[in-house]
Scaffold this motif. Sequence first.
Motif: not given
Length: 156
Positions: A22-23, A30-36, A42-48, A89-93
Amino acid sequence: MRQQRWFPIAALAVGLFAINVVARLVTRFAFEGDDAAETRTTIVMFSLIGLVLAVYAFVVSHHRPPIEWIVPDLVLGVGGAMLLTVLAGPFVSGEQPFKNGSDAFFAQVALYLAFAAGGTLVGYWISVAMGRDYRSRSLKAYAETRRARPRKVVRR
């Protein structure tokens, strides 16, 4: 099927991998190319992942001693989810696992393990602090049975 020994392990691995999928999909669409934004996701994913493991450790520690759920459930479940996350996971993105180099790959593994261990410890420590873990409940039951026995009268 839910009574099978492998079911909690597989459910934990699939659940943790689903959080990662999902992350990655949110980041991709939603955030293609936006590194921030990718970093925040990623932080939200690891926190979840840490939160899910904290809740899992809290609930499981009530009914089973730690050796029965840490080794099989967490090591195999988190290990399987981590392998799925870093290899599939990388293949999903739409990327490759080693596209950003081995340092990014191993950094992701280290972050995953750190958040998983941290979440598990927090959940277990909360259970222990509340006196709801298996050992505390066993000691409480033992103390109550010892108090319930009548005192032996010694005749002289």
